[in-house]
Design a protein around this motif. Structure first.
Motif, mmCIF file in Angstrom:
data_model
loop_
_atom_site.group_PDB
_atom_site.id
_atom_site.type_symbol
_atom_site.label_atom_id
_atom_site.label_comp_id
_atom_site.label_asym_id
_atom_site.label_seq_id
_atom_site.Cartn_x
_atom_site.Cartn_y
_atom_site.Cartn_z
ATOM 1 N N SER A 1 61.085 61.605 32.564
ATOM 2 C CA SER A 1 60.750 60.615 31.538
ATOM 3 C C SER A 1 59.795 61.201 30.499
ATOM 4 C CB SER A 1 60.125 59.388 32.194
ATOM 5 O OG SER A 1 59.754 58.433 31.230
ATOM 6 N N ILE A 2 58.801 61.956 30.969
ATOM 7 C CA ILE A 2 57.837 62.575 30.042
ATOM 8 C C ILE A 2 58.521 63.588 29.150
ATOM 9 C CG2 ILE A 2 55.831 64.120 29.940
ATOM 10 C CD1 ILE A 2 54.765 62.680 32.428
ATOM 11 N N SER A 3 59.408 64.365 29.704
ATOM 12 C CA SER A 3 60.137 65.357 28.909
ATOM 13 C C SER A 3 60.969 64.682 27.818
ATOM 14 C CB SER A 3 61.022 66.187 29.828
ATOM 15 O OG SER A 3 61.786 67.108 29.087
ATOM 16 N N ARG A 4 61.633 63.590 28.202
ATOM 17 C CA ARG A 4 62.443 62.856 27.217
ATOM 18 C C ARG A 4 61.564 62.246 26.130
ATOM 19 N NH1 ARG A 4 63.274 57.662 27.112
ATOM 20 N NH2 ARG A 4 62.530 57.433 29.262
ATOM 21 N N LEU A 5 60.441 61.681 26.522
ATOM 22 C CA LEU A 5 59.552 61.057 25.545
ATOM 23 C C LEU A 5 58.911 62.087 24.624
ATOM 24 C CD1 LEU A 5 57.814 58.384 27.804
ATOM 25 C CD2 LEU A 5 59.410 57.958 25.931
ATOM 26 N N LYS B 1 60.246 64.876 23.571
ATOM 27 C CA LYS B 1 61.256 65.200 22.555
ATOM 28 C C LYS B 1 61.398 64.058 21.554
ATOM 29 C CE LYS B 1 63.985 68.205 25.586
ATOM 30 N NZ LYS B 1 65.305 68.396 26.251
ATOM 31 N N GLY B 2 61.362 62.807 22.065
ATOM 32 C CA GLY B 2 61.455 61.661 21.163
ATOM 33 C C GLY B 2 60.289 61.589 20.205
ATOM 34 N N VAL B 3 59.092 61.886 20.689
ATOM 35 C CA VAL B 3 57.905 61.872 19.827
ATOM 36 C C VAL B 3 58.030 62.926 18.732
ATOM 37 C CG1 VAL B 3 55.436 62.399 19.765
ATOM 38 C CG2 VAL B 3 56.339 60.881 21.537
ATOM 39 N N GLU B 4 58.508 64.099 19.085
ATOM 40 C CA GLU B 4 58.674 65.163 18.092
ATOM 41 C C GLU B 4 59.676 64.746 17.008
ATOM 42 O OE1 GLU B 4 59.822 68.573 20.294
ATOM 43 O OE2 GLU B 4 57.806 68.967 21.109
ATOM 44 N N VAL B 5 60.793 64.169 17.454
ATOM 45 C CA VAL B 5 61.806 63.731 16.487
ATOM 46 C C VAL B 5 61.255 62.631 15.581
ATOM 47 C CG1 VAL B 5 64.049 62.601 16.244
ATOM 48 C CG2 VAL B 5 63.750 64.403 17.953
ATOM 49 N N LEU B 6 60.598 61.638 16.163
ATOM 50 C CA LEU B 6 60.053 60.525 15.379
ATOM 51 C C LEU B 6 58.930 60.973 14.458
ATOM 52 C CD1 LEU B 6 59.991 57.707 18.082
ATOM 53 C CD2 LEU B 6 61.613 57.987 16.196
ATOM 54 N N GLN B 7 58.141 61.955 14.896
ATOM 55 C CA GLN B 7 57.078 62.469 14.034
ATOM 56 C C GLN B 7 57.664 63.189 12.824
ATOM 57 O OE1 GLN B 7 54.423 65.226 15.953
ATOM 58 N NE2 GLN B 7 52.875 65.074 14.348
ATOM 59 N N GLU C 1 54.523 55.196 17.043
ATOM 60 C CA GLU C 1 53.317 54.840 17.806
ATOM 61 C C GLU C 1 53.671 54.242 19.158
ATOM 62 O OE1 GLU C 1 51.156 52.273 15.247
ATOM 63 O OE2 GLU C 1 50.389 53.890 13.962
ATOM 64 N N MET C 2 54.721 53.439 19.212
ATOM 65 C CA MET C 2 55.148 52.857 20.481
ATOM 66 C C MET C 2 55.625 53.938 21.453
ATOM 67 S SD MET C 2 57.179 49.489 19.071
ATOM 68 C CE MET C 2 57.800 49.053 20.683
ATOM 69 N N THR C 3 56.322 54.949 20.926
ATOM 70 C CA THR C 3 56.779 56.043 21.783
ATOM 71 C C THR C 3 55.600 56.876 22.279
ATOM 72 O OG1 THR C 3 58.810 56.130 20.447
ATOM 73 C CG2 THR C 3 58.409 57.971 21.921
ATOM 74 N N VAL C 4 54.608 57.108 21.430
ATOM 75 C CA VAL C 4 53.400 57.833 21.850
ATOM 76 C C VAL C 4 52.662 57.067 22.939
ATOM 77 C CG1 VAL C 4 51.137 58.637 21.094
ATOM 78 C CG2 VAL C 4 53.142 59.048 19.652
ATOM 79 N N ASP C 5 52.568 55.743 22.780
ATOM 80 C CA ASP C 5 51.919 54.926 23.804
ATOM 81 C C ASP C 5 52.677 54.996 25.128
ATOM 82 O OD1 ASP C 5 49.991 54.204 22.003
ATOM 83 O OD2 ASP C 5 50.894 52.261 21.506
ATOM 84 N N GLU C 6 53.980 54.946 25.042
ATOM 85 C CA GLU C 6 54.775 55.035 26.263
ATOM 86 C C GLU C 6 54.594 56.383 26.942
ATOM 87 O OE1 GLU C 6 57.402 53.603 29.166
ATOM 88 O OE2 GLU C 6 56.345 52.582 27.519
ATOM 89 N N LEU C 7 54.507 57.446 26.141
ATOM 90 C CA LEU C 7 54.271 58.782 26.693
ATOM 91 C C LEU C 7 52.911 58.851 27.389
ATOM 92 C CD1 LEU C 7 55.046 61.752 27.055
ATOM 93 C CD2 LEU C 7 54.134 62.185 24.744
ATOM 94 N N SER C 8 51.904 58.245 26.787
ATOM 95 C CA SER C 8 50.561 58.238 27.397
ATOM 96 C C SER C 8 50.572 57.491 28.730
ATOM 97 C CB SER C 8 49.559 57.595 26.436
ATOM 98 O OG SER C 8 49.485 58.326 25.223
#
Length: 471
Positions: free
Chosen positions: A389-393, A395-401, A340-347
């Motif tokens: 930064s968005i591209s990295r996030l 990928k991070g969201v996909e991995v964490l999901q 959730e924190m990574t999703v918020d950061e992406l937003s």
């Protein structure tokens, strides 16, 4: 034959005292021991002693094996991986004294080439194994370890009762692991069950500190942040665990209170026995009856002592198991919080990008100057950084999901297994407790009934007895 008789005599002498020790091993104070002093880790000053460094006494252990029924079940077990913990042994070294347990493993799996292994492990080696399992499978329910120093507050860590209780709980702990369809294939478990002492010591010292920090950080996240979207299934399990823990804790408090009351009663019985014996010496006519009553009191005292020595600790052990379930839920929540924190950061980054794109030329010029002597990033540079930064996030969201979904599946399957095991374990625990008390009270009642069955008192003796007792 003489040696066998001597061993039997030694066994009887051991059982007469309250020592925990079955076999005493003395470590040589050579270079191996000195080197081990410098290899201090988080769990223990020493790992399992190096092979060849122990001189084992020829004494026979007095309570080293599991009950005969469990040993027979081990022989008839048809599982492809079987484990038994027994034969505790005391080791006396220069700087410490500790107990090791024999672990016998039988398996038909391809990972176990020899098919049967026998190794010795100490308590801290079991702690190492559990930590490895937590690191490798943070979203699975890892069975708990028995308490570090005191399973029961009234028992000494080297007493016979304490060692027996710890041995049984370690046996339960290890069998819960080998019965798990995922944990039983862990490499650390295989090393634990098969490696010789020297080889196992190397594995313990080479554990990864990075994984330990990552595993420790998961509960810390959940203690600071809370999830935005709670999973109803796991929240219901958490509430149920809290309720069950409170009930078992209440049972344990009642058991401890009854234990103390029985200790006081046992002291009264010990004081009562000599009173009847001395009374019998002054009353020849009542001597048979008084001596019989003294014998019944002695039998009752022995029955109470037996019951007190076998105080069950299943309530505390199962409370620890419930805590292990709650820990798994917390680690899963930590993964959701991280997601959730990574999703918020992406937003936030996407919103910032939209603001940069929609900003007017005047706003861009003001932002570019900003009253600073340093030149700030241009619009294109900002967009490039935000895109990276968005591209990295993303990928991070996909991995964490994906990790969170796997965690939900793993925990869901473990909870289903735990619910089935829990019903059986709690049922067996309560039945065993009831049977133990029924046998105890039957033994006490039988002792008093034997007095009535052994004496035929006529009317004269009865009158004399009533007069004496009234006086």
């Amino acid at each position: 034959m003489n040696s066998l008789l001597n061993n039997d005599e030694n066994l009887e002498n051991k059982e007469s005292n309250d020592s925990a020790i079955l076999e005493i091993s003395c470590t040589e104070t050579g270079s191996n021991t000195k080197q081990g002093n410098h290899d201090i880790d988080n769990y223990s000053n020493y790992s399992t002693s190096v092979e060849g460094s122990l001189v084992i006494s020829p004494s026979v252990d007095s309570f080293s094996t599991l009950p005969e029924q469990e040993a027979a079940d081990f022989q008839l077990d048809s599982r492809d991986l079987q484990v038994k913990v027994d034969n505790p042994q005391k080791h006396v070294e220069t700087l410490e004294t500790y107990i090791t347990f024999r672990i016998t493993t039988k398996s038909t799996r391809s990972e176990f080439e020899e098919g049967e292994y026998t190794v010795r492990r100490r308590y801290n080696d079991f702690i190492w194994l559990r930590q490895k399992l937590v690191e490798a499978y943070p979203t699975h329910i890892i069975p708990p370890m028995p308490g570090k120093h005191s399973l029961l507050a009234q028992l000494d860590r080297y007493s016979k009762e304490f060692i027996i209780a710890r041995m049984k709980l370690l046996h339960i702990f290890l069998n819960r692991i080998v019965n798990h369809p995922i944990l039983s294939y862990n490499k650390s478990l295989i090393i634990f069950l098969t490696s010789k002492s020297a080889e196992f010591s190397v594995h313990r010292k080479n554990r990864s500190s990075v994984l330990v920090k990552v595993a420790d950080s998961l509960p810390n996240i959940s203690s600071v942040y809370t999830t935005k979207q709670n999973n109803s299934e796991f929240e219901h399990v958490r509430e149920y665990c809290l309720s069950l823990s409170e009930k078992l804790a209440t049972m344990d408090k009642i058991s401890q209170r009854i234990y103390k009351e029985r200790l006081d009663y046992l002291m009264e019985l010990h004081q009562l026995h000599p009173i009847f014996t001395l009374w019998a010496t002054t009353e020849p006519e009542l001597e048979p009856i008084l001596l019989a009553m003294a014998k019944a009191v002695e039998t009752n005292a022995a029955a109470h002592k037996k019951l007190l020595d076998s105080v069950p600790c299943e309530e505390k052990e199962y409370v620890a198991y419930i805590e292990a379930v709650k820990d798994a839920l917390s680690r899963r929540n930590s993964m959701q919080i991280e997601y959730e924190m990574t999703v918020d950061e992406l937003s936030k980054r996407r919103l910032e990008k939209d603001q940069v794109i929609n900003a007017s030329p005047t706003q861009q010029a003001n932002q570019g100057w900003g009253g600073s002597i340093w030149k700030s990033d241009s619009r294109d540079e900002k967009l490039e950084k935000l895109d990276n930064s968005i591209s990295r996030l993303v990928k991070g969201v996909e991995v964490l999901q994906d990790r969170l979904e796997c965690a939900n599946e793993n925990l869901h399957s473990d909870l289903e297994r735990w619910n089935i095991e829990k019903r059986t374990d709690l049922k067996n625990m309560l039945i065993a407790m009831s049977d133990q008390h029924i046998c105890h009270y039957q033994e006490c009642v039988t002792a008093w009934e034997d007095i009535l069955a052994g004496f035929k008192i006529d009317n004269v003796v009865s009158e004399e007895l009533n007069v004496k007792l009234s006086v």
